[in-house]
Design an enzyme around this catalytic site. Structure first.
Site, PDB file in Angstrom:
ATOM      1  N   GLU A   1       0.824  -1.211   0.000  1.00  0.00           N
ATOM      2  CA  GLU A   1       0.000   0.000   0.000  1.00  0.00           C
ATOM      3  C   GLU A   1       0.861   1.265   0.000  1.00  0.00           C
ATOM      4  O   GLU A   1       0.442   2.317  -0.477  1.00  0.00           O
ATOM      5  CB  GLU A   1      -0.921  -0.013   1.238  1.00  0.00           C
ATOM      6  CG  GLU A   1      -2.337   0.390   0.907  1.00  0.00           C
ATOM      7  CD  GLU A   1      -3.341   0.091   2.009  1.00  0.00           C
ATOM      8  OE1 GLU A   1      -4.379  -0.511   1.711  1.00  0.00           O
ATOM      9  OE2 GLU A   1      -3.099   0.459   3.177  1.00  0.00           O
TER      10      GLU A   1
ATOM     11  N   HIS B   1       7.352 -27.003  -1.199  1.00  0.00           N
ATOM     12  CA  HIS B   1       6.723 -28.087  -1.963  1.00  0.00           C
ATOM     13  C   HIS B   1       5.591 -27.552  -2.825  1.00  0.00           C
ATOM     14  O   HIS B   1       4.727 -28.307  -3.261  1.00  0.00           O
ATOM     15  CB  HIS B   1       6.231 -29.172  -1.001  1.00  0.00           C
ATOM     16  CG  HIS B   1       7.378 -29.782  -0.242  1.00  0.00           C
ATOM     17  ND1 HIS B   1       7.968 -30.971  -0.602  1.00  0.00           N
ATOM     18  CD2 HIS B   1       8.086 -29.312   0.810  1.00  0.00           C
ATOM     19  CE1 HIS B   1       8.970 -31.224   0.223  1.00  0.00           C
ATOM     20  NE2 HIS B   1       9.064 -30.223   1.083  1.00  0.00           N
TER      21      HIS B   1
ATOM     22  N   LYS C   1     -14.024   0.471  -4.156  1.00  0.00           N
ATOM     23  CA  LYS C   1     -15.108   0.933  -3.273  1.00  0.00           C
ATOM     24  C   LYS C   1     -16.163   1.655  -4.097  1.00  0.00           C
ATOM     25  O   LYS C   1     -17.360   1.417  -3.929  1.00  0.00           O
ATOM     26  CB  LYS C   1     -14.565   1.909  -2.224  1.00  0.00           C
ATOM     27  CG  LYS C   1     -13.700   1.273  -1.156  1.00  0.00           C
ATOM     28  CD  LYS C   1     -13.376   2.307  -0.087  1.00  0.00           C
ATOM     29  CE  LYS C   1     -12.278   1.838   0.813  1.00  0.00           C
ATOM     30  NZ  LYS C   1     -11.743   2.910   1.652  1.00  0.00           N
TER      31      LYS C   1
END
Ligand code: PA5
Length: 447
Positions: A288, A309, A423
């Site tokens: 961010e 793995h 948003k």
């Protein structure tokens, strides 16, 4: 005397010269100066720099409220998203038992809400809360973030219908802006105890405010030690203008030189699953803060040896665009040795007598060498032990390094304009008042 975390660049030597790193670190002292003097971008959000000292005055009250919640409930739901929850979760998970529900000793449980809007998650959460005696710490700096606001409405309703408004008011703590936002009004109206989030501290830099400290204290961990650790990190990072001994400068510079050399993904590695959420916190901090204006290193993380793995194959032989930063913890509290067996059917007698941590260290050393040989530069952060003190050091170190690194990239590390895009669309699709036009356009697009 306590030790300090340190940085090792042995795994970088084949990729960058130490002289080059030293020269750039020296040149970047100026950027550290800008950060500390508040003359760089985002200077309105530098309150976190002084938190290791400034939080001291609030510790007694935080501990008192934590004690109260522990006395009236056996579980606390921490409601928040992003910087309003990841710091606390990182510390709590790092210090907690790996099987918290199964140990004899009855510890106060911390669970989380408001970090997603998944109906199944919420349904199952309400189902378990039906059977326990819980309290809520709701955290939102803006006080208007949709995910925690929805979760809080549901939890408040649930609690009030079970035990009434006044008991609920005694068990709900709100951490938010001192004056603004819906959560502030709601808290004042309902008479909740509150803590303020300082104006000049952004969410992802707020672990040393009540945002991080209250949940950590409710979980039963030592917040004084956590702050002390951060204070000791301030001395070697924020207050240290020597480019050769400042690990935050060296880390910030090295990762940016690696970016310039084409390594655009940084993978934070741990060999202890308790550090999983430390990586989640770190990814938010760096992602961010740096990912803007088409710039930044993409922060990723792995839990080894588990992910050796799975993603290990890619790291060893995939596109050569990665570097790793290993969180290397020196000592563990356990003492488990591999037993010898007479018939050696599983052919593990060559390990008999060895401690598990020695085997884990060999996995770490072997992995670093293998990845290095496969073209992956490796920075190592040495952590003396996994406790509150060194977590405080580590997190503050990463914050200072993040500030310097953002300045090296020439971005403002303290804003997050890109978070708004999803948003707006979500609000438009949900017909939030004020988003009618945007909603029409989006729905056209979706036809
Ligand atoms: O770092 C940040 O600023 C963000 O991740 C915020 O913490 C997050 O969006 C939550 O915001 P708020 O605390 O306002 O609910």
């Amino acid at each position: 005397m306590k030790e300090t975390i340190s940085i090792s660049l042995k795994g970088i030597e084949g990729f960058l010269s130490l002289e080059e790193i030293a020269a750039h670190s020296k040149a970047s002292v100026r950027l550290l100066g800008q950060l500390v003097s508040g003359t760089g971008p985002g200077s309105d959000f530098l309150g976190w720099l002084r938190l290791p000292e400034n939080i001291a005055g609030q510790i007694a009250r935080i501990e008192k409220v934590a004690k109260h919640l522990r006395s009236v409930s056996d579980t606390t739901v921490v409601v928040g998203i992003g910087g309003s929850y990841l710091g606390a979760r990182a510390v709590i998970e790092a210090l907690s038992h790996s099987f918290p529900g199964m140990v004899k000793e009855k510890k106060h449980k911390i669970i989380y809400a408001g970090h997603n809007v998944c109906e199944e998650y919420m349904g199952e959460l309400l189902e378990v809360l039906d059977k326990c005696n819980y309290s809520v710490v709701v955290i939102s700096k803006s006080g208007t973030t949709t995910e925690p606001a929805i979760a809080f409405r549901l939890l408040k309703n649930h609690m009030e219908s079970r035990c009434g408004k006044s008991v609920a008011a005694d068990r709900i703590i709100a951490i938010t802006d001192a004056k603004k936002g819906a959560l502030r009004s709601l808290a004042d109206l309902n008479g909740y105890e509150t803590f303020d989030i300082p104006d000049d501290v952004g969410g992802r830099f707020s672990v040393l405010t009540p945002v991080g400290m209250l949940p950590i204290a409710v979980a039963g961990f030592d917040i004084k030690e956590f702050a002390e650790g951060a204070k000791s990190a301030a001395a070697i990072t924020r207050d240290n203008k020597d480019p050769q001994s400042n690990p935050a400068l060296i880390y910030a510079v090295t990762r940016n030189l690696l970016l310039q050399a084409g390594k655009s993904i940084e993978v934070l590695v741990n060999f202890n699953p308790k550090l999983h959420y430390t990586a989640e916190w770190w990814k938010q901090l760096y992602g961010e803060s740096e990912g803007k204006e088409g710039k930044g290193i993409f922060p990723a993380s792995v839990d080894f040896t588990t992910d050796l793995h799975s993603l290990g194959q890619y790291i060893q032989e995939g596109q050569r665009i990665l570097f790793e930063t290993v969180l290397s913890v020196k000592s563990t509290g356990e003492r488990i040795r591999i037993p010898a067996e007479k018939d050696d059917q599983d052919q593990l007698n060559y390990l008999a007598g060895k401690q598990l941590s020695e085997i884990n260290k060999s996995a770490e050393t072997g992995t670093v060498i293998a990845h290095n040989e496969g073209g992956v530069p490796v920075i190592t952060i040495n952590i003396p032990a996994l406790n509150a003190y060194y977590l405080g050091q580590l997190m503050y170190f990463f914050e200072v390094a993040c500030g310097i690194s953002g300045y090296i990239l020439d971005v403002n590390p303290f804003d997050q304009p890109g978070v708004e895009a999803y948003k707006k669309n979500m609000f438009a699709l949900l017909n939030k008042p004020g988003y009618e036009e945007a909603g029409k356009k989006l729905k056209e697009k979706l036809k």
